[in-house]
Scaffold this active site. Sequence first.
Site, PDB file in Angstrom:
ATOM      1  N   GLU A   1       0.840  -1.219   0.000  1.00 27.44           N
ATOM      2  CA  GLU A   1       0.000   0.000   0.000  1.00 27.44           C
ATOM      3  C   GLU A   1       0.864   1.253   0.000  1.00 27.44           C
ATOM      4  O   GLU A   1       0.505   2.270  -0.606  1.00 27.44           O
ATOM      5  CB  GLU A   1      -0.969  -0.043   1.202  1.00 27.44           C
ATOM      6  CG  GLU A   1      -2.071  -1.076   0.966  1.00 27.44           C
ATOM      7  CD  GLU A   1      -2.669  -1.692   2.222  1.00 27.44           C
ATOM      8  OE1 GLU A   1      -2.481  -1.136   3.322  1.00 27.44           O
ATOM      9  OE2 GLU A   1      -3.316  -2.747   2.097  1.00 27.44           O
TER      10      GLU A   1
ATOM     11  N   GLY B   1      -3.367  -8.529   8.111  1.00 29.85           N
ATOM     12  CA  GLY B   1      -4.053  -7.235   8.076  1.00 29.85           C
ATOM     13  C   GLY B   1      -5.422  -7.321   8.736  1.00 29.85           C
ATOM     14  O   GLY B   1      -5.557  -7.279   9.952  1.00 29.85           O
ATOM     15  N   GLY B   2      -6.455  -7.469   7.907  1.00 27.50           N
ATOM     16  CA  GLY B   2      -7.850  -7.412   8.369  1.00 27.50           C
ATOM     17  C   GLY B   2      -8.136  -8.255   9.602  1.00 27.50           C
ATOM     18  O   GLY B   2      -8.797  -7.797  10.547  1.00 27.50           O
TER      19      GLY B   2
ATOM     20  N   GLY C   1      -6.078  -8.116   1.406  1.00 30.68           N
ATOM     21  CA  GLY C   1      -7.388  -7.505   1.624  1.00 30.68           C
ATOM     22  C   GLY C   1      -8.447  -7.961   0.638  1.00 30.68           C
ATOM     23  O   GLY C   1      -9.520  -7.363   0.551  1.00 30.68           O
TER      24      GLY C   1
ATOM     25  N   SER D   1      -4.598 -12.067   3.185  1.00 33.18           N
ATOM     26  CA  SER D   1      -5.826 -12.741   3.598  1.00 33.18           C
ATOM     27  C   SER D   1      -5.571 -13.965   4.479  1.00 33.18           C
ATOM     28  O   SER D   1      -6.222 -15.006   4.321  1.00 33.18           O
ATOM     29  CB  SER D   1      -6.675 -13.097   2.367  1.00 33.18           C
ATOM     30  OG  SER D   1      -7.036 -11.902   1.680  1.00 33.18           O
TER      31      SER D   1
HETATM   32  C1  PEP Z   1      -1.416  -6.687   5.067  1.00 33.06           C
HETATM   33  O1  PEP Z   1      -1.917  -5.611   5.366  1.00 33.06           O
HETATM   34  O2  PEP Z   1      -0.176  -6.795   5.058  1.00 33.06           O
HETATM   35  C2  PEP Z   1      -2.293  -7.806   4.737  1.00 33.06           C
HETATM   36  C3  PEP Z   1      -1.743  -8.950   4.417  1.00 33.06           C
HETATM   37  O3  PEP Z   1      -3.644  -7.579   4.784  1.00 33.06           O
HETATM   38  P1  PEP Z   1      -4.806  -8.708   4.764  1.00 33.06           P
HETATM   39  O4  PEP Z   1      -4.403  -9.746   5.807  1.00 33.06           O
HETATM   40  O5  PEP Z   1      -6.035  -7.969   5.147  1.00 33.06           O
HETATM   41  O6  PEP Z   1      -4.836  -9.299   3.418  1.00 33.06           O
END
Ligand code: PEP
Length: 262
Positions: free
Chosen positions: A100, A237-238, A176, A216
């Site tokens: 990001e 992340g989430g 994500g 994810s």
């Molecule tokens: C991250 O932000 O590094 C990530 C892997 O997000 P998510 O687990 O939501 O895919």
Amino acid sequence: MGSSLRKSFIAGNWKMHLTLSESAALAREVRGAASEAGPEVALCVPFTAIGVVKDAVQGGPVQVGGQDMHWEPQGAFTGEISARQLVDAGCKVVVIGHSERRRYFGDTDETVNKKLKAALGAGLLPIVCIGETLDERESQKTYRVLETQVKGAFSGFKPQDLSTTVIAYEPVWAIGTGKTATPAQAQDAHTFIRKLVARTVDEKLAARMRILYGGSVKADNIDSLMAEPDLDGALVGGESLKAANFVRIIQFKTQAGKERKA
Ligand code: PEP
């Protein structure tokens, strides 16, 4: 499942979420579930939450991390934060080059390299993120992209400089999106990265370097991912925003019913 040379490591990336009171409550729940016998755990939180999260995890094994930093130690860089300031605020860990940041805020392999140097100089444990986009995977460029990103990040370092550095392999198409790489896809990329570090930096360093998977990761897929020999942990992340799910992730099991101890 990693190797006895590498203690597994689970890091949460809270991104731009949560108020201070929500942050403190979540950090307290994670602290309550983490143990010295389990994987190393870090919470990479918004800058404003570093203080409350540090207080909430005080005395336990959970470390606090930043999600980015500037490479200069100080100066006229409005809106930025230095490695020294992260350390001063209570961070032990920092995420560098998250996709990001690369996509929306102009991080490049060159700035990742400078940030890595500054992070190591300040004594932070860096998590360097790399990973291919869907287009790059579909046009068979995954290995080429990973090679460019690893070489760019590690350019100019001696093996001993990188002894604490962690890589997070995060395929951009899996972040994500709810689309997780299969354990076999992740293992394939991790093997490639480890061999690349062995070939371009140092074999012993590569054997000891922790490579996390991100994209994810959830309570119901962590066990199968962690069963792969070159997956040493996860950047989450989430699901790191949901206490019960993140707690299940840090308590991953690698064999039927057996909790992983290290
Ligand atoms: C991250 O932000 O590094 C990530 C892997 O997000 P998510 O687990 O939501 O895919």
